[in-house]
Every structure is written in structure tokens, then in C-alpha cells.
Motif scaffolding. Structure first.
Motif, short mmCIF file in Angstrom:
data_model
loop_
_atom_site.label_atom_id
_atom_site.label_comp_id
_atom_site.label_asym_id
_atom_site.label_seq_id
_atom_site.Cartn_x
_atom_site.Cartn_y
_atom_site.Cartn_z
N ASP A 31 15.88 11.66 -1.74
CA ASP A 31 15.34 11.47 -3.09
C ASP A 31 16.10 10.39 -3.85
OD1 ASP A 31 13.38 13.35 -2.68
OD2 ASP A 31 14.43 14.96 -3.74
N ALA A 32 17.43 10.38 -3.71
CA ALA A 32 18.24 9.37 -4.41
C ALA A 32 17.92 7.97 -3.88
CB ALA A 32 19.72 9.67 -4.25
N ILE A 33 17.81 7.84 -2.57
CA ILE A 33 17.50 6.53 -1.98
C ILE A 33 16.10 6.09 -2.39
CG2 ILE A 33 17.04 5.34 0.21
CD1 ILE A 33 19.37 7.03 1.40
N THR A 34 15.15 7.01 -2.35
CA THR A 34 13.78 6.68 -2.75
C THR A 34 13.71 6.27 -4.21
OG1 THR A 34 12.91 8.20 -1.08
CG2 THR A 34 11.41 7.55 -2.83
N ALA A 35 14.43 6.99 -5.06
CA ALA A 35 14.45 6.64 -6.49
C ALA A 35 15.04 5.26 -6.71
CB ALA A 35 15.23 7.70 -7.28
N PHE A 36 16.15 4.97 -6.00
CA PHE A 36 16.76 3.65 -6.14
C PHE A 36 15.85 2.55 -5.59
CE2 PHE A 36 19.52 0.22 -4.42
CZ PHE A 36 19.93 -0.29 -5.63
N ALA A 37 15.22 2.82 -4.44
CA ALA A 37 14.33 1.82 -3.83
C ALA A 37 13.11 1.55 -4.71
CB ALA A 37 13.89 2.28 -2.44
N GLY A 38 12.76 2.47 -5.57
CA GLY A 38 11.64 2.27 -6.47
C GLY A 38 12.04 1.73 -7.83
N SER A 39 13.23 1.17 -7.93
CA SER A 39 13.71 0.68 -9.23
C SER A 39 13.70 -0.84 -9.29
CB SER A 39 15.13 1.18 -9.48
OG SER A 39 16.05 0.52 -8.62
N MET A 40 13.75 -1.36 -10.49
CA MET A 40 13.82 -2.81 -10.68
C MET A 40 15.18 -3.35 -10.24
SD MET A 40 10.93 -3.94 -11.41
CE MET A 40 11.36 -5.62 -11.73
N THR A 41 16.21 -2.54 -10.28
CA THR A 41 17.52 -2.96 -9.78
C THR A 41 17.43 -3.30 -8.30
OG1 THR A 41 18.62 -1.54 -11.40
CG2 THR A 41 19.94 -2.26 -9.51
N PHE A 42 16.73 -2.45 -7.54
CA PHE A 42 16.53 -2.68 -6.12
C PHE A 42 15.78 -4.00 -5.90
CE2 PHE A 42 14.13 -2.01 -2.14
CZ PHE A 42 15.15 -1.63 -1.28
N VAL A 43 14.75 -4.21 -6.69
CA VAL A 43 13.98 -5.46 -6.57
C VAL A 43 14.87 -6.66 -6.89
CG1 VAL A 43 12.05 -6.79 -7.56
CG2 VAL A 43 11.77 -4.35 -7.08
N ALA A 44 15.65 -6.56 -7.94
CA ALA A 44 16.52 -7.67 -8.33
C ALA A 44 17.56 -7.97 -7.25
CB ALA A 44 17.21 -7.36 -9.66
N LEU A 45 18.17 -6.91 -6.70
CA LEU A 45 19.15 -7.11 -5.62
C LEU A 45 18.52 -7.78 -4.41
CD1 LEU A 45 21.18 -3.78 -5.79
CD2 LEU A 45 21.98 -6.07 -6.39
N HIS A 46 17.32 -7.39 -4.07
CA HIS A 46 16.64 -8.01 -2.93
C HIS A 46 16.25 -9.45 -3.24
CE1 HIS A 46 16.66 -4.13 -1.07
NE2 HIS A 46 16.16 -4.67 0.03
N LEU A 47 15.84 -9.68 -4.44
CA LEU A 47 15.49 -11.04 -4.83
C LEU A 47 16.71 -11.96 -4.71
CD1 LEU A 47 13.31 -12.93 -5.95
CD2 LEU A 47 14.04 -12.26 -8.24
N VAL A 48 17.84 -11.50 -5.19
CA VAL A 48 19.07 -12.29 -5.09
C VAL A 48 19.52 -12.40 -3.63
CG1 VAL A 48 21.53 -12.32 -5.69
CG2 VAL A 48 19.83 -11.78 -7.44
N GLY A 49 19.58 -11.26 -2.93
CA GLY A 49 20.07 -11.27 -1.56
C GLY A 49 19.18 -12.06 -0.62
#
Length: 165
Positions: A31-49
Motif C-alpha cells: 500500500d505504501a509503495i502504491t501510494a507513493f507510485a501514484g504521487s506527483m513526487t514519484f512522477v517528478a523523480l522519474h522525470l528528473v531521473g
């Protein structure tokens, strides 16, 4: 809100917190991983990485030497990540489906109980009306006084539903 409604909300919230705390570590982690993966922080980290990886390996950032010019390693990392993320999402969805099934069962039982109690109340009101010699429609009252049989309702719904093939 009424006090009863507030009490019900609090009891259900307490139960949800207790069930969440008692959930296996695997479900809480998922649940924690899914919640994080569904966040804009996750999107931003992937965009940068991923964006940085692409820019470096296209040679557009001359301060770092390209290390994956064919992007094979990037594709492999993205594929493995997708496999794990989809698995975590499925685990979370299965848990949420189980919770939804339990809530649907609770709703059904409460609705059947309420229907039964209303049927008994209708019988009582009909008795009072007869005692007071108030005219009532016996056919309607007789129908209201009978408990609903959920199996027959489900059979009728299934019979009326279009066939799937």
C-alpha cells in the motif's frame, strides 16, 4: 449530525485503523509503495531521473560522459520497475476488493434487517389501523408485511439480465 451517526462514524474509523494496523507487513508495504507510485513526487523523480539519463546518453549534457547510448539499461530498469509496480498495484487492488466485498456484505445484511424490521412495523401499523377501524388496502399491506427473499430477487435479476457470450 445526530449523535448516533457520529458514534457510527467513529466506530467504523476505529475499526479501519485497527484493521490497518493489524494488516500483514506485506500489505502495508504494498500500500505504501502504491501510494507513493501514484504521487506527483514519484512522477517528478522519474522525470528528473529518466530525463537526466536520456539527456546524458544523447550527449546533450557534455559534463557527463554517455554510459548507455543504446538505452538498453534504461529500458531494462523501466521494465523491471513496471513489473514490480504492477504487482504492488495488484496486491493493493486485491486487498481493496476484499474490503469492498466485506462492506457490500455488511450493507446487504443491514438492508435485509431493515427490510425485515419495516415489514414487522407495517404489520403492527396494520393491526392498529384495524383496531381503530381505519380502512386500509389489505393487498398492499399484505405485500409489505412479507419479507423479501433475496435469493428470488437475485434469480429475477439474473433472468432479466442480457446473456453474455
Amino acid at each position: 449530525m445526530t449523535r448516533t451517526l457520529e458514534d457510527n462514524i467513529e466506530r467504523l474509523a476505529t475499526r479501519q485503523r485497527r484493521e490497518a494496523a493489524a494488516a500483514p507487513i506485506s500489505e502495508r508495504l504494498s500500500d505504501a509503495i502504491t501510494a507513493f507510485a501514484g504521487s506527483m513526487t514519484f512522477v517528478a523523480l522519474h522525470l528528473v531521473g529518466f530525463g537526466g539519463w536520456i539527456l546524458i546518453n544523447l550527449g546533450w549534457l557534455p559534463i557527463v560522459k554517455p554510459f548507455d547510448p543504446s538505452f538498453v539499461v534504461l529500458a531494462m530498469i523501466a521494465s523491471v520497475e513496471a513489473i514490480f509496480l504492477s504487482t504492488f498495484v495488484l496486491i493493493s487492488q486485491n486487498r481493496m476488493a476484499a474490503i469492498a466485498d466485506r462492506r457490500a456484505d455488511l450493507d446487504l445484511h443491514i438492508n435485509l434487517l431493515a427490510e425485515h424490521e419495516l415489514s414487522r412495523l407495517a404489520s403492527l401499523v396494520a393491526c392498529i389501523a384495524r383496531k381503530l377501524e381505519v380502512e386500509i388496502d389489505s393487498e398492499d399491506v399484505g405485500e409489505i408485511e412479507r419479507d423479501v427473499q433475496p435469493e428470488r430477487v437475485l434469480d429475477a435479476i439474473e433472468a432479466a439480465a442480457p446473456t453474455r457470450g
